[in-house]
Design a protein around this motif. Structure first.
Motif, PDB file in Angstrom:
ATOM      1  N   GLY B  84      43.520  55.920  -3.077  1.00 53.67           N
ATOM      2  CA  GLY B  84      44.524  56.115  -2.945  1.00 53.67           C
ATOM      3  C   GLY B  84      45.666  57.147  -3.255  1.00 53.67           C
ATOM      4  N   PRO B  85      45.835  57.183  -4.939  1.00 57.32           N
ATOM      5  CA  PRO B  85      46.310  57.553  -6.030  1.00 57.32           C
ATOM      6  C   PRO B  85      46.262  59.597  -6.006  1.00 57.32           C
ATOM      7  CG  PRO B  85      45.944  56.211  -6.894  1.00 57.32           C
ATOM      8  CD  PRO B  85      45.301  55.886  -5.804  1.00 57.32           C
ATOM      9  N   GLU B  86      45.092  59.574  -5.217  1.00 51.84           N
ATOM     10  CA  GLU B  86      44.329  60.729  -5.410  1.00 51.84           C
ATOM     11  C   GLU B  86      45.584  61.460  -4.286  1.00 51.84           C
ATOM     12  OE1 GLU B  86      40.778  60.221  -8.348  1.00 51.84           O
ATOM     13  OE2 GLU B  86      40.568  60.490  -5.587  1.00 51.84           O
ATOM     14  N   LEU B  87      45.352  61.061  -2.697  1.00 52.71           N
ATOM     15  CA  LEU B  87      45.345  61.086  -1.573  1.00 52.71           C
ATOM     16  C   LEU B  87      46.859  61.553  -1.756  1.00 52.71           C
ATOM     17  CD1 LEU B  87      43.770  62.272   0.572  1.00 52.71           C
ATOM     18  CD2 LEU B  87      44.327  60.093   2.114  1.00 52.71           C
ATOM     19  N   ALA B  88      47.596  59.888  -2.004  1.00 47.61           N
ATOM     20  CA  ALA B  88      49.244  60.385  -2.789  1.00 47.61           C
ATOM     21  C   ALA B  88      49.530  61.260  -2.711  1.00 47.61           C
ATOM     22  CB  ALA B  88      49.698  59.784  -2.826  1.00 47.61           C
ATOM     23  N   LYS B  89      49.133  62.505  -3.227  1.00 44.16           N
ATOM     24  CA  LYS B  89      49.857  63.827  -3.778  1.00 44.16           C
ATOM     25  C   LYS B  89      49.317  64.633  -2.398  1.00 44.16           C
ATOM     26  CE  LYS B  89      47.443  63.371  -8.050  1.00 44.16           C
ATOM     27  NZ  LYS B  89      46.393  63.461  -8.552  1.00 44.16           N
ATOM     28  N   VAL B  90      49.018  64.664  -1.268  1.00 47.95           N
ATOM     29  CA  VAL B  90      48.892  64.949  -0.162  1.00 47.95           C
ATOM     30  C   VAL B  90      49.924  65.021   0.815  1.00 47.95           C
ATOM     31  CG1 VAL B  90      47.385  66.565   1.068  1.00 47.95           C
ATOM     32  CG2 VAL B  90      46.256  65.951  -0.803  1.00 47.95           C
ATOM     33  N   ILE B  91      49.895  63.627   0.729  1.00 45.31           N
ATOM     34  CA  ILE B  91      50.764  63.082   1.858  1.00 45.31           C
ATOM     35  C   ILE B  91      51.481  61.290   1.330  1.00 45.31           C
ATOM     36  CG2 ILE B  91      48.154  60.949   2.169  1.00 45.31           C
ATOM     37  CD1 ILE B  91      49.420  61.433   5.795  1.00 45.31           C
ATOM     38  N   ILE B 112      46.011  55.674   1.912  1.00 42.96           N
ATOM     39  CA  ILE B 112      45.373  55.024   1.460  1.00 42.96           C
ATOM     40  C   ILE B 112      45.675  53.782   0.589  1.00 42.96           C
ATOM     41  CG2 ILE B 112      43.306  55.020   0.364  1.00 42.96           C
ATOM     42  CD1 ILE B 112      41.617  57.145   0.944  1.00 42.96           C
ATOM     43  N   ALA B 113      45.190  52.017   0.583  1.00 39.98           N
ATOM     44  CA  ALA B 113      45.383  51.794   0.037  1.00 39.98           C
ATOM     45  C   ALA B 113      45.959  51.816  -1.802  1.00 39.98           C
ATOM     46  CB  ALA B 113      45.406  49.841  -0.661  1.00 39.98           C
ATOM     47  N   ILE B 114      47.317  51.653  -2.349  1.00 41.15           N
ATOM     48  CA  ILE B 114      47.225  51.993  -3.763  1.00 41.15           C
ATOM     49  C   ILE B 114      47.323  50.554  -4.814  1.00 41.15           C
ATOM     50  CG2 ILE B 114      49.132  53.217  -5.412  1.00 41.15           C
ATOM     51  CD1 ILE B 114      49.343  55.122  -3.599  1.00 41.15           C
ATOM     52  N   GLU B 122      42.008  46.847   5.278  1.00 38.76           N
ATOM     53  CA  GLU B 122      43.119  48.211   4.664  1.00 38.76           C
ATOM     54  C   GLU B 122      41.536  48.821   3.857  1.00 38.76           C
ATOM     55  OE1 GLU B 122      46.528  47.454   2.654  1.00 38.76           O
ATOM     56  OE2 GLU B 122      46.834  49.402   2.713  1.00 38.76           O
ATOM     57  N   ALA B 123      41.905  50.083   4.354  1.00 37.23           N
ATOM     58  CA  ALA B 123      41.118  51.516   3.059  1.00 37.23           C
ATOM     59  C   ALA B 123      41.711  51.518   1.847  1.00 37.23           C
ATOM     60  CB  ALA B 123      40.932  52.260   4.453  1.00 37.23           C
ATOM     61  N   VAL B 124      41.046  51.209   1.222  1.00 37.42           N
ATOM     62  CA  VAL B 124      40.882  51.620  -0.224  1.00 37.42           C
ATOM     63  C   VAL B 124      40.194  52.640  -1.214  1.00 37.42           C
ATOM     64  CG1 VAL B 124      41.153  49.159  -0.973  1.00 37.42           C
ATOM     65  CG2 VAL B 124      38.938  49.689  -0.906  1.00 37.42           C
ATOM     66  N   CYS B 125      38.956  53.051  -0.736  1.00 41.05           N
ATOM     67  CA  CYS B 125      38.890  54.691  -1.124  1.00 41.05           C
ATOM     68  C   CYS B 125      38.040  54.975   0.682  1.00 41.05           C
ATOM     69  CB  CYS B 125      37.924  54.262  -1.422  1.00 41.05           C
ATOM     70  SG  CYS B 125      36.709  55.143  -3.133  1.00 41.05           S
ATOM     71  N   THR B 270      50.640  54.911  14.355  1.00 44.77           N
ATOM     72  CA  THR B 270      50.036  55.383  12.783  1.00 44.77           C
ATOM     73  C   THR B 270      49.125  55.045  12.462  1.00 44.77           C
ATOM     74  OG1 THR B 270      52.180  56.644  13.119  1.00 44.77           O
ATOM     75  CG2 THR B 270      51.566  56.541  11.145  1.00 44.77           C
ATOM     76  N   TYR B 271      48.043  55.719  12.201  1.00 39.55           N
ATOM     77  CA  TYR B 271      46.824  55.008  11.580  1.00 39.55           C
ATOM     78  C   TYR B 271      46.563  55.080  10.190  1.00 39.55           C
ATOM     79  CZ  TYR B 271      45.981  51.869  15.543  1.00 39.55           C
ATOM     80  OH  TYR B 271      46.337  50.728  16.642  1.00 39.55           O
ATOM     81  N   ALA B 272      46.933  54.498   9.379  1.00 42.35           N
ATOM     82  CA  ALA B 272      46.299  54.510   7.984  1.00 42.35           C
ATOM     83  C   ALA B 272      45.121  55.690   7.654  1.00 42.35           C
ATOM     84  CB  ALA B 272      46.692  54.030   6.827  1.00 42.35           C
ATOM     85  N   ASP B 273      43.801  55.205   8.933  1.00 45.07           N
ATOM     86  CA  ASP B 273      42.879  55.707   8.127  1.00 45.07           C
ATOM     87  C   ASP B 273      42.905  57.718   8.812  1.00 45.07           C
ATOM     88  OD1 ASP B 273      43.012  54.706  10.649  1.00 45.07           O
ATOM     89  OD2 ASP B 273      41.288  53.568  10.565  1.00 45.07           O
TER      90      ASP B 273
END
Lengths: 159, 798
Positions: B84-91, B112-114, B122-125, B270-273
């Motif tokens: 999640g934290p890595e993807l949060a840099k993009v979205i 992705i959950a942070i 809930e997706a975590v990775c 809107t779906y998180a995945d």
């Protein structure tokens, strides 16, 4: 995971491929052969979207492994459509609008053809029972039953 | 444009020669779908395409202490493991609120959950690999350390002071609350001869689209463009959201939607995945595909209808309804879903309860609360099945209490057919409805008296059959009042671009989309009729933000009424453009000419003057032969949005005839009827099949479908073997009838028909079961689904 060589015919065409033992028949058809007419709905044998024929018998493509089909004769909606074998059934489906999103339709057609091919003149209840392993969320089934019933009448019990 | 009867069934046609309006034209895309040659997103493969699978929280509420991906990263085929934290840099995260739902609140939701997972599923990775199977292999090797947190699962106690607050920064677990009061409610209850109270409980259920959610995202680093192939109902809405949360301009994003394997409102959110898949494509600079498997669908596709409604009706001895009162409580999961919010369903319940009736006295409270279960949001017929079951359940209970026939009760209270325009007690506005005409038509269709006699006769033989009814209203053709005024970039208007091609065929581009309901057929019918060409020469293009006019897509029964009107207007405009060219060639006047059946003819005599391919040939290849200064315009675009009314309400009535086996509790559905008024019927067969499919979806809610959670927030039946859906064997044949009250807001006069079946079916099945069991002194059933266990409990047998 080590691959196994299998040889089979798919829609009359000789096919030789290496597949992982865990590959389901429907994934093999869709992903290795590009035959995407057989659909994946539930992957546990309930919805019937993956219905195909193996050696003439209707099976769930998600419950059969590709390696089990070594030497088999597999038929999919693409092959059955091109041969014209179910053209009357497809025409009846079109006339009655017996499909909406169309995702269940290839499986539904093959299930219906299995009943029709058995001959006789099944009534609505028998038709409903026969297709009750194929899930359709769009139509409410009545149009599908109507279309199959129309073909039952037109074929007049011929096998 | 005047409306003229076209068919003996009194379906209307717009008065054009060779009109296709009101005719059951087959859909143009059926052959492809029947041959297995559809183009669903789950079928799509692109060069260098990778597959993503998600590790999902097994807990309803848990802190993510550590994710050790070392072993997973070494698995064959793995391309990337992203947290999640890595993807949060993009979205960027999103918050599902709308400004016109006063006070609605929610917390930021990440792709992705942070730090924390708030529901089971809930997706975590994310793991991206060369194949889906390899991605799943790697997920098995992820070492994720969770710390379980206390859960909030019971909506009834979610607002108690001692209950954990899921998002502490929000202060409490209240998402949204609405109170409404009209007329003199307390006085009206006092004046009633009888007051009936009941608590209605609706089982949480879900859409179970046959094709699960599917998306392929391709960020092209060279073009700096994102192409997203997505099974969605609203391509332009998604274009806006992908751009917004990836910090792109909208023109950098293209959303393509070809065939969709069922939507029903599931695929308009809107779906998180799916957001994560798009972000992963941007991160990895290659196409990434995500297709939910069925187990993921059950824990991530939006759920709906989890409501508990305490309700009350006051009635006089003569059957006059004096007041309605409701207290609705609904738990919507840990986040309000973006961008439509999870407040709309309860808001609709408040809007719609009592809607068919004259009664002016109405009090409503609706509370929407957070909980640690999968999210809830808008699913086919949003709020309608709940409001209709509550209203019509109360009406039939009241009728039974005062000893009046349930249809007489409705005749007494339904808004009179000549009473329009008017407003309902909740403030909703009606242009023109036909409750009484629909009821009388239904009575005739079903042979009411004969069925009542048969029911009485069979009771003597201990065969228990029941008849249930429900009058209902349906929200269709929404204006900007639905979402636009609340700040969501969801278009209420829609457009159509019509082009005469170089061989005189008609190409239609529309902003509404095809989900299988027949949008493309309807657009072809409308365009062909307005322009004057055989439908075989019309091709319709939808579902591509690069190539269709900006529009809202398909939801709230808007495609035919709004998209259809835009196509109608564009057809008229293009006809004028083409006639200008023809007149120029023929040295005539445009108004002396018309286009009929693909030919330019004299308007007065119908005599053929010139073919369309000849007009196109001259305009495209020999414009030098046209008079100086004359420019042929063989493309026309028109847009339409309803302006006179916030919504085009439709109405109808359904009836169910069923038999209850009092030993097993099983319900056998014998017949089902629906009379519906969706205004101008463009394609009778498609309308009827929308209604039939909708009814069966409503029957699923009434008898089978239920997402069963335990107190720890674990979904216990999230697969198709344990979650029951309607199958062919148990479904009845359904008879559909129509009353036609066109809306004057458009020339076409079409309102929506997509949700009427689902709106009314649960109520009629519930009412019919109660009708069947009434002579046995059974407890009233106000719980859905009415499983055999529920029925036997009502009979006191278990």
């Amino acid at each position: 995971m080590s691959a196994h060589d299998i040889s089979l015919t798919v829609n009359g065409e000789a096919v030789r491929e290496a597949v992982e033992p865990r590959r389901t028949l429907v994934d093999f058809l869709r992903e290795d052969l590009g035959l995407t007419g057989s659909h994946v709905g539930c992957e546990h044998g309930v919805c019937g979207a993956c219905t195909v024929r193996v050696d003439g018998a209707v099976v769930r493509g998600c419950l059969v492994l590709a390696v089990q089909c070594d030497g088999a004769r597999v038929e999919t909606i693409e092959g059955v459509s091109d041969s014209g074998a179910i053209a009357d059934l497809q025409n009846a489906f079109e006339k009655r609008n017996a499909l909406q999103c169309g995702y269940c339709t290839p499986g539904m057609l093959l299930a219906a053809e299995e009943l029709l091919a058995a001959g006789g003149t099944p009534g609505r209840e028998k038709i409903r029972e026969h297709i009750s392993g194929n899930y359709c969320r769009c139509t409410g089934y009545e149009a599908i039953v109507d279309a199959i019933e129309a073909v039952v009448q037109a074929r007049g019990g011929r096998k | 444009m005047k409306i003229a009867d076209d068919l003996p069934s009194a379906l209307t046609a717009l008065d054009r020669p060779n009109s296709y309006i009101g005719r059951s034209v087959p859909r143009p895309n059926l052959a492809r779908l029947m041959q297995g040659r559809g183009q669903y997103v789950s079928d799509l493969a692109l060069a260098r395409m990778a597959h993503v699978a998600f590790a999902r929280s097994p807990h309803a509420h848990a802190r993510i202490k550590k994710i050790d991906a070392a072993a997973a990263k070494k698995t064959p085929g793995v391309i990337a493991v992203v947290t999640g934290p890595e993807l949060a840099k993009v979205i960027t995260p999103w918050v599902g609120v709308l400004s016109h739902l006063k006070g609605i609140k929610s917390a930021p939701q990440h792709a992705i959950a942070i730090d924390r997972a708030c529901w089971q599923g809930e997706a975590v990775c994310a793991v991206v690999a060369k194949s889906r199977a390899e991605a799943e292999d790697a997920i098995d090797l992820l070492d994720i350390d969770y710390e379980e947190l206390p859960v909030v699962t019971d909506a009834e106690t979610a607002l108690d002071a001692k209950t954990l607050v899921i998002h502490p920064e929000l202060g409490d677990n209240l998402t949204f609350e609405r109170k409404h009061e009209a007329g003199e409610v307390d006085k009206a209850f006092k004046e009633a001869d009888a007051v009936v109270e009941a608590t209605f409980v609706f089982g949480r259920h879900t859409g179970v689209t046959n094709e699960p959610r599917a998306i392929v995202a391709y960020w092209n680093e060279g073009e700096q463009r994102l192409t997203v192939y997505q099974g969605t109902q609203a391509p332009h809405m998604m274009q806006n959201l992908f751009a917004k949360h990836l910090s792109l301009a909208e023109h950098q994003v293209r959303v393509v939607t070809k065939d969709v394997g069922g939507s029903f409102g599931i695929k308009v959110h809107t779906y998180a995945d799916e957001m994560a898949t798009v972000a992963l494509s941007k991160l990895l600079k290659r196409p990434v595909k995500f297709v939910a498997d069925r187990l993921e669908s059950f824990i991530t596709d939006i759920h709906a209808r989890d409501h508990r409604v305490k309700a009350k009706i006051g009635v006089k001895k003569d059957g006059t309804i004096t007041a309605f009162e409701i207290d609705d409580l609904t738990g919507i999961g840990p986040y309000s879903v973006y961008p439509r919010t999870s407040g709309i369903e309860a808001n609709q319940v408040v809007n719609l309860v009592g809607g068919p009736y004259k009664c002016p006295n109405y009090r409503a409270l609706a509370r929407v609360v957070f909980q640690n279960k999968n999210v809830m949001c808008q699913y086919r017929a949003v709020g309608h099945p709940i409001a209709t079951a509550v209203t019509e359940g109360l009406v039939e209970l009241a009728a039974a209490k005062i000893g009046i026939d349930p249809l007489e009760m409705r005749r007494k209270n339904l808004i009179p057919d000549d009473g329009y325009p008017c407003a309902g007690a909740s403030g909703i506005k009606f242009e023109k409805l036909s409750h009484h005409a629909a009821l009388e038509k239904l009575v005739k269709m079903m042979g009411y008296e004969k069925l009542r006699a048969e029911q009485a006769e069979l009771r003597k033989k201990k065969i228990y059959r029941g008849l249930g009814f429900a009058s209902f209203i349906e929200v269709t053709n929404p204006s900007a009042a639905f979402y636009g005024v609340g700040g969501a970039k969801i278009s209420a208007q829609d457009g159509a671009t019509l082009r005469l091609d170089a061989q005189g065929a008609l190409i239609v581009h529309s902003g509404v989309t095809e989900q299988g309901q027949g949008t493309e057929a309807v657009l072809a019918q409308v365009a062909a009729s307005a322009f004057g060409i055989a439908i075989e020469r019309v091709r319709v293009v939808t579902g591509d933000t690069d190539n269709t006019p900006y529009g809202g897509g398909t939801w709230a029964s808007r495609a035919a009424g709004i998209g259809g009107e835009a196509a109608w207007q564009a057809g008229k405009a293009l006809r004028q453009n083409v006639l200008a060219v023809a007149a120029s060639i023929l040295q005539s006047e445009p108004k002396a000419l018309d286009i009929r059946n693909g030919l330019v003819v004299d308007a007065d005599t119908g005599r053929e003057r010139i073919t369309l391919d000849e007009v196109a040939r001259v305009a495209y290849f020999r414009p030098d032969t046209l008079p100086p200064g004359f420019q042929a315009e063989l493309v026309a675009t028109r847009h339409y949005v309803p302006r006179a009314w916030p919504f085009a309400f439709t109405n109808g009535i359904q009836a169910s005839y069923l038999e209850v086996d009092i030993d097993t509790g099983f319900v056998k559905l014998l017949r089902h009827w629906c009379v519906e008024d969706c205004g101008t019927v463009i394609n009778p067969q498609l309308v009827d099949e929308q209604i039939r499919g909708g009814i069966v979806q409503g029957i699923g809610a009434a008898l089978y479908e239920h997402c069963i959670y335990d107190e720890r927030g674990q979904l216990l039946n999230g697969n198709m073997a344990d979650y029951l859906v309607p199958m062919a064997g148990e479904m009845p044949d359904m008879e559909i009838g129509h009353v036609v009250s066109p809306t004057a807001d458009s020339e076409l006069g079409a309102k929506g028909a997509g949700e009427a079946g689902t709106a009314g079916a649960p109520a009629v099945v519930m009412n019919a079961i109660n009708d069947a069991l009434r002579p046995l002194g059974a407890k009233i059933i106000t719980e859905m689904p009415a499983t055999p266990g529920v029925v036997l409990k009502a009979l006191g047998r278990v």
